[in-house]
Design a protein around this motif. Sequence first.
Motif, PDB file in Angstrom:
ATOM      1  N   MET A 129      -5.371  -5.597   9.736  1.00 18.91           N
ATOM      2  CA  MET A 129      -5.921  -4.946   8.058  1.00 18.91           C
ATOM      3  C   MET A 129      -5.361  -2.869   8.675  1.00 18.91           C
ATOM      4  SD  MET A 129      -8.748  -5.869   5.555  1.00 18.91           S
ATOM      5  CE  MET A 129     -10.130  -4.841   6.355  1.00 18.91           C
ATOM      6  N   LEU A 130      -6.439  -2.788   9.132  1.00 20.43           N
ATOM      7  CA  LEU A 130      -6.407  -1.358   9.412  1.00 20.43           C
ATOM      8  C   LEU A 130      -4.979  -0.674  10.458  1.00 20.43           C
ATOM      9  CD1 LEU A 130      -9.978  -1.190  11.043  1.00 20.43           C
ATOM     10  CD2 LEU A 130      -9.695  -0.942   8.638  1.00 20.43           C
ATOM     11  N   VAL A 131      -4.640  -0.939  10.322  1.00 21.71           N
ATOM     12  CA  VAL A 131      -3.618  -1.081  11.549  1.00 21.71           C
ATOM     13  C   VAL A 131      -2.531  -0.644   9.758  1.00 21.71           C
ATOM     14  CG1 VAL A 131      -1.356  -0.991  12.696  1.00 21.71           C
ATOM     15  CG2 VAL A 131      -3.824  -1.290  13.860  1.00 21.71           C
ATOM     16  N   ALA A 132      -2.024  -2.161   9.840  1.00 20.67           N
ATOM     17  CA  ALA A 132      -1.028  -2.077   8.525  1.00 20.67           C
ATOM     18  C   ALA A 132      -1.067  -0.996   7.107  1.00 20.67           C
ATOM     19  CB  ALA A 132      -0.797  -3.432   7.620  1.00 20.67           C
ATOM     20  N   SER A 133      -2.641  -0.866   6.961  1.00 26.75           N
ATOM     21  CA  SER A 133      -2.644  -0.269   5.813  1.00 26.75           C
ATOM     22  C   SER A 133      -2.696   0.988   6.050  1.00 26.75           C
ATOM     23  CB  SER A 133      -4.071  -0.075   5.527  1.00 26.75           C
ATOM     24  OG  SER A 133      -4.910   0.988   4.751  1.00 26.75           O
ATOM     25  N   GLY A 134      -2.612   1.835   7.714  1.00 26.07           N
ATOM     26  CA  GLY A 134      -2.629   3.771   8.268  1.00 26.07           C
ATOM     27  C   GLY A 134      -1.264   3.354   8.215  1.00 26.07           C
ATOM     28  N   LEU A 135      -0.469   3.033   8.391  1.00 23.89           N
ATOM     29  CA  LEU A 135       1.252   2.936   8.387  1.00 23.89           C
ATOM     30  C   LEU A 135       1.400   3.034   6.949  1.00 23.89           C
ATOM     31  CD1 LEU A 135       1.786  -0.188  11.454  1.00 23.89           C
ATOM     32  CD2 LEU A 135       2.160   2.419  11.357  1.00 23.89           C
ATOM     33  N   ALA A 136       0.739   2.024   5.971  1.00 29.10           N
ATOM     34  CA  ALA A 136       1.416   2.850   5.186  1.00 29.10           C
ATOM     35  C   ALA A 136       1.332   3.852   3.957  1.00 29.10           C
ATOM     36  CB  ALA A 136       0.338   1.659   3.337  1.00 29.10           C
ATOM     37  N   PHE A 137      -0.537   4.558   4.479  1.00 30.61           N
ATOM     38  CA  PHE A 137      -0.519   6.179   4.274  1.00 30.61           C
ATOM     39  C   PHE A 137       0.468   6.699   4.564  1.00 30.61           C
ATOM     40  CE2 PHE A 137      -4.126   4.226   2.078  1.00 30.61           C
ATOM     41  CZ  PHE A 137      -4.221   4.612   1.219  1.00 30.61           C
ATOM     42  N   ILE A 138       0.857   7.303   6.014  1.00 31.28           N
ATOM     43  CA  ILE A 138       1.449   7.236   6.900  1.00 31.28           C
ATOM     44  C   ILE A 138       3.033   7.187   6.551  1.00 31.28           C
ATOM     45  CG2 ILE A 138       2.437   7.371   9.385  1.00 31.28           C
ATOM     46  CD1 ILE A 138       0.157   6.764  10.782  1.00 31.28           C
ATOM     47  N   CYS A 139       3.792   6.240   6.056  1.00 31.47           N
ATOM     48  CA  CYS A 139       5.016   6.143   5.822  1.00 31.47           C
ATOM     49  C   CYS A 139       4.933   6.974   4.943  1.00 31.47           C
ATOM     50  CB  CYS A 139       5.428   4.872   6.194  1.00 31.47           C
ATOM     51  SG  CYS A 139       5.854   4.296   7.407  1.00 31.47           S
ATOM     52  N   SER A 140       4.649   6.833   3.270  1.00 38.14           N
ATOM     53  CA  SER A 140       4.045   7.794   2.028  1.00 38.14           C
ATOM     54  C   SER A 140       3.603   8.835   2.379  1.00 38.14           C
ATOM     55  CB  SER A 140       3.665   6.606   1.122  1.00 38.14           C
ATOM     56  OG  SER A 140       2.184   6.717   1.082  1.00 38.14           O
ATOM     57  N   ASN A 141       3.101   9.395   3.490  1.00 35.06           N
ATOM     58  CA  ASN A 141       2.371  10.512   3.622  1.00 35.06           C
ATOM     59  C   ASN A 141       1.240  10.615   1.985  1.00 35.06           C
ATOM     60  OD1 ASN A 141       4.350  11.764   5.111  1.00 35.06           O
ATOM     61  ND2 ASN A 141       5.232  11.977   3.794  1.00 35.06           N
ATOM     62  N   PHE A 163       1.890  -2.090   3.176  1.00 37.97           N
ATOM     63  CA  PHE A 163       2.382  -1.721   3.158  1.00 37.97           C
ATOM     64  C   PHE A 163       4.543  -2.363   3.653  1.00 37.97           C
ATOM     65  CE2 PHE A 163       5.097  -2.696   7.414  1.00 37.97           C
ATOM     66  CZ  PHE A 163       5.132  -1.642   8.783  1.00 37.97           C
ATOM     67  N   CYS A 164       4.758  -3.712   3.146  1.00 39.53           N
ATOM     68  CA  CYS A 164       5.928  -4.263   2.451  1.00 39.53           C
ATOM     69  C   CYS A 164       6.070  -2.679   0.994  1.00 39.53           C
ATOM     70  CB  CYS A 164       5.357  -5.923   1.987  1.00 39.53           C
ATOM     71  SG  CYS A 164       7.255  -6.292   1.488  1.00 39.53           S
ATOM     72  N   SER A 165       5.578  -3.209   0.332  1.00 33.04           N
ATOM     73  CA  SER A 165       5.469  -1.977  -0.977  1.00 33.04           C
ATOM     74  C   SER A 165       6.178  -0.363  -0.247  1.00 33.04           C
ATOM     75  CB  SER A 165       4.489  -1.921  -2.233  1.00 33.04           C
ATOM     76  OG  SER A 165       3.727  -0.423  -2.258  1.00 33.04           O
ATOM     77  N   VAL A 166       5.545   0.178   0.539  1.00 31.42           N
ATOM     78  CA  VAL A 166       6.149   1.234   0.941  1.00 31.42           C
ATOM     79  C   VAL A 166       7.255   1.127   1.769  1.00 31.42           C
ATOM     80  CG1 VAL A 166       5.329   3.430   2.129  1.00 31.42           C
ATOM     81  CG2 VAL A 166       3.273   2.623   0.805  1.00 31.42           C
ATOM     82  N   ILE A 167       7.321  -0.067   2.838  1.00 31.48           N
ATOM     83  CA  ILE A 167       7.998   0.074   3.260  1.00 31.48           C
ATOM     84  C   ILE A 167       9.558  -0.458   2.371  1.00 31.48           C
ATOM     85  CG2 ILE A 167       9.972  -0.948   4.877  1.00 31.48           C
ATOM     86  CD1 ILE A 167       7.994   0.930   6.088  1.00 31.48           C
ATOM     87  N   THR A 168       9.989  -0.567   1.157  1.00 34.37           N
ATOM     88  CA  THR A 168      10.589  -0.921  -0.060  1.00 34.37           C
ATOM     89  C   THR A 168      11.014  -0.343  -0.351  1.00 34.37           C
ATOM     90  OG1 THR A 168       9.609  -3.422   0.844  1.00 34.37           O
ATOM     91  CG2 THR A 168      10.749  -2.910  -1.292  1.00 34.37           C
ATOM     92  N   ALA A 169       9.870   0.898  -1.028  1.00 32.16           N
ATOM     93  CA  ALA A 169      10.459   1.562  -1.776  1.00 32.16           C
ATOM     94  C   ALA A 169      11.083   2.433  -1.019  1.00 32.16           C
ATOM     95  CB  ALA A 169       8.940   1.744  -2.699  1.00 32.16           C
ATOM     96  N   LEU A 170       9.794   2.829  -0.088  1.00 37.15           N
ATOM     97  CA  LEU A 170      11.099   3.910   1.109  1.00 37.15           C
ATOM     98  C   LEU A 170      12.984   4.000   1.183  1.00 37.15           C
ATOM     99  CD1 LEU A 170       9.877   6.971   2.537  1.00 37.15           C
ATOM    100  CD2 LEU A 170       9.406   5.293   4.330  1.00 37.15           C
ATOM    101  N   LEU A 171      13.147   2.883   1.831  1.00 34.33           N
ATOM    102  CA  LEU A 171      14.180   2.281   2.455  1.00 34.33           C
ATOM    103  C   LEU A 171      15.123   2.753   1.065  1.00 34.33           C
ATOM    104  CD1 LEU A 171      14.038  -0.830   4.042  1.00 34.33           C
ATOM    105  CD2 LEU A 171      14.582   1.472   5.116  1.00 34.33           C
ATOM    106  N   ILE A 172      14.674   2.175  -0.256  1.00 33.57           N
ATOM    107  CA  ILE A 172      15.852   2.467  -1.252  1.00 33.57           C
ATOM    108  C   ILE A 172      15.876   3.775  -2.029  1.00 33.57           C
ATOM    109  CG2 ILE A 172      15.850   2.029  -3.853  1.00 33.57           C
ATOM    110  CD1 ILE A 172      13.851  -0.952  -3.394  1.00 33.57           C
ATOM    111  N   ARG A 173      14.644   4.828  -1.540  1.00 33.95           N
ATOM    112  CA  ARG A 173      14.539   6.038  -2.047  1.00 33.95           C
ATOM    113  C   ARG A 173      15.657   6.872  -1.047  1.00 33.95           C
ATOM    114  NH1 ARG A 173       9.228   9.497  -1.147  1.00 33.95           N
ATOM    115  NH2 ARG A 173      10.012   9.347   0.388  1.00 33.95           N
TER     116      ARG A 173
END
Length: 478
Positions: A251-263, A191-201
């Motif tokens: 754990m399931l919520v954070a994993s799902g949010l990571a996939f949703i944010c990054s498609n 989740f953190c890796s996706v949010i961080t990379a998403l903001l940078i991009r």
Amino acid sequence: MQLIFKYGTSFFLVLLCIVFSWLTLTPQDAFDASAAQRIANQINQTTEVSPSETTVLIAVRDNEAERSYAALLEKELKAQGIEQITTATTAREGRQLLSQLQAENRALQAVAATQATGSWLLFADLAADYPLHQHAKILVTSSRLWPNFLKYKNVSNVLNQISVIAIIAIGMTFVIIAGGIDLSVGSLIAFCSVITALLIRDYGGGVEASTLWLLIACGVGIGACGVIGAFSGGMVVGLDIPPFIVTLAMMLVASGLAFICSNGYAIPEVPETFTWLGRGAAIKIGMFGGSAIEIPNAVCLTLVLYVIAHIVMSRTVLGRYVYAVGDNRQAAWLSGVPVKRVLMFTYILSGLLAGVGGVVLSSTFRSGEPTFGIMYELYVIAAVVVGGTSLTGGRGTVVGTLIGALLIGVINNGMNLLHVTAYWQKVILGLVILGAVLLDRLARSVPQTSSRMRQQESPNSETNGPNKPASDSATKNA
């Protein structure tokens, strides 16, 4: 017996290092300055022409240690007046250089090779393939016995590879000592890796992002993980839901949010400077065996965090509160310990450090991916438990957790060097965790057994001994 229970993990870690060192003991090329000087002296003594007319081919492989050795050797040769020096890092390049020298009618006087390059086929038939170079002396570096396990590069890789697990294990240690558990840390990495990379991009400029934007994006990602940790802690403290259930759900919520944010895709649009934390090494000490001794930035961060955590747990009131809550929550509350705030702190800390681990992992791979962190929560819990922290709470140290993380890293690395299959590695690691839990049980049962034995040996004040006078009621009845 108590000494074994207290330092058993450390003894086992040292024993494993000794065993893996012995099993990986192999001849190693000497690539230091003295080896380069020795080869240069041999070349100067064995050639029949003057140094100014001497032509030398240095044959090394394309890696840092051998390139460094080639530079040292070239420096030594030039110091002795030999200027005609060529270097080949592949057999094909060496063949081209030999052909070029023969075409220019320049005879080769010496070949400075390593143990590996000295066995190249082009040197085996040198006289037949290149008659002009038939008198060239092939000088190979000396070798010495040294374990592959203790090579600087390998040790550095072990420390770098366990840094993410070790960082997250700090927060997990606080949670478990306080009597809880956090299964969401693996998903929080993603989740953190996706949010961080998403903001940078999307907002920071992608591959052109500035250092300020990198810091902002990392801070937001880590903060988001802290918010999820606070939510988990609030559910545990406010609604008294078992932490296993709460953190499993998160754990399931954070994993799902990571996939949703990054498609569901990786986000690699980050600048090269983003790798400074995961791949960089700001601290350089010197040279060892031809390799520069550098301490990876991730390892430096890990050590700093462990020093801070150790001070908090061993020298502050907050640390004593964490132990008290985990040992006996009711007694801690009656003693005035702010139990709920302490528990909230541990879950928030665990979330924040999981975010830090996510940033380090993203920096290492220069990407934010929703698949990061799979099974990491189990490795983190394993490091904490193997390090001596009791799953029932109230006992453990962050130093023990660091040793536990090192133990897991050493086991994985050692088995890789011995070419043990991944399937057996899982079996062995599982047995190690089971053994650690067994040691914890024995460590807690031995003092209780000793206490019961002492009580049985001492006079019992609640029963009538042979010389104890009868009770008042018995006297009245008589």
